[in-house]
Scaffold this active site. Sequence first.
Site, short mmCIF file in Angstrom:
data_model
loop_
_atom_site.label_atom_id
_atom_site.label_comp_id
_atom_site.label_asym_id
_atom_site.label_seq_id
_atom_site.Cartn_x
_atom_site.Cartn_y
_atom_site.Cartn_z
N GLU A 262 0.77 -1.28 0.04
CA GLU A 262 0.00 0.03 0.18
C GLU A 262 0.81 1.12 0.02
O GLU A 262 0.35 2.25 -0.61
CB GLU A 262 -0.94 -0.18 1.31
N GLU B 115 -3.24 -9.82 4.29
CA GLU B 115 -4.25 -9.21 5.34
C GLU B 115 -5.27 -10.32 5.68
O GLU B 115 -5.72 -10.76 6.73
CB GLU B 115 -4.81 -7.94 5.41
#
Length: 251
Positions: A107, A127
Site C-alpha cells: 500500500e 491481510e
Amino acid sequence: MEVRLTRHGRHIAIVTIDNPPRLNAMTRPMLAELGRLWDELERDDSRCIIVTGAGTRAFTVGADVSGDLSAGPETARMVNHALLKCDAYSKPIIAAVNGDCIGGGVELMLASDIRAAVPTARFGLTEVKWSIYPFGGSTIKLIQQIGYVHAMDLLLTARLIDAEHAARLGLVNQVMPAADLMPWAIRTAETIAANSPSAVQAVKRQVSATIADHALTREALEQQLGDAVRASPHFAEGIAAFREKRQPRYE
C-alpha cells in the site's frame, strides 16, 4: 527503528524505512514520522522523493502486528496519511523495492509513481489470511493500477508473487540486480528533477488528487468494513495465528 531522511543533492530526498530485524515493519511512531516527513517534503525544495527499505531482505512488510492494533478514527487518519491514501500529493515518488513488499508495504508502494524491484522481492496482500481488513488503500488503488482480476487475485488469495510476476502485472516497472537499484532510482529522480518543477508537480497533483478524491468517497465504508472484521470472532484467531507463526483455524 526509525524512518530516515537523507538527501542526494538539493532536490532529491531519500526516505528509508529502517527496522531490519522486523523486516522493516512500521510501528505506530514510525508511521506518524513517515506522515510528518511527507508534509516536510511537500513544503521544501525536494523535486523527487525515493522511498526504500534498509537492509537486503525487505522494503517493508507493513504495520508491526506485534504492537498496538487499535484502529479508531485518529489512528486511521494517521495511517492513511503515512500511506498517502487520500492525499493530493505534488512530489513524484520513486519506490526502490529492495526486498519483500507485503501488506502495508504494497500500500505504501501504491502511493509511488515509478517502481523497480530486486529479483528476490516478493509482493502480496496477506491481510485476509490473518483476518485483517486492508485499510491502507489496496482495495481502491490496486484495481486502478493493475486491473480487476489481478487485483482480486492478490487481495483474496493472500498469496505472494515474485518480482518478475509483479513486473508482468505492471505492479513494478522493472526488475534489476540489487547493486543497480539505488543508482537507477537516483538517475530516474535526477531526470525528473531536471524538468520544470511547476509542471511536474502540477501533473502529479492532478493525478494524485483524482485518486485521492475517489479514496475519500470510500472512506466511511472502509472504516465500517474494517470495524466489522475486527469485531468478528475470526480477528482474534487470525492475530494469534500470526503471532504464533501457525496457520489460522477459522471455524
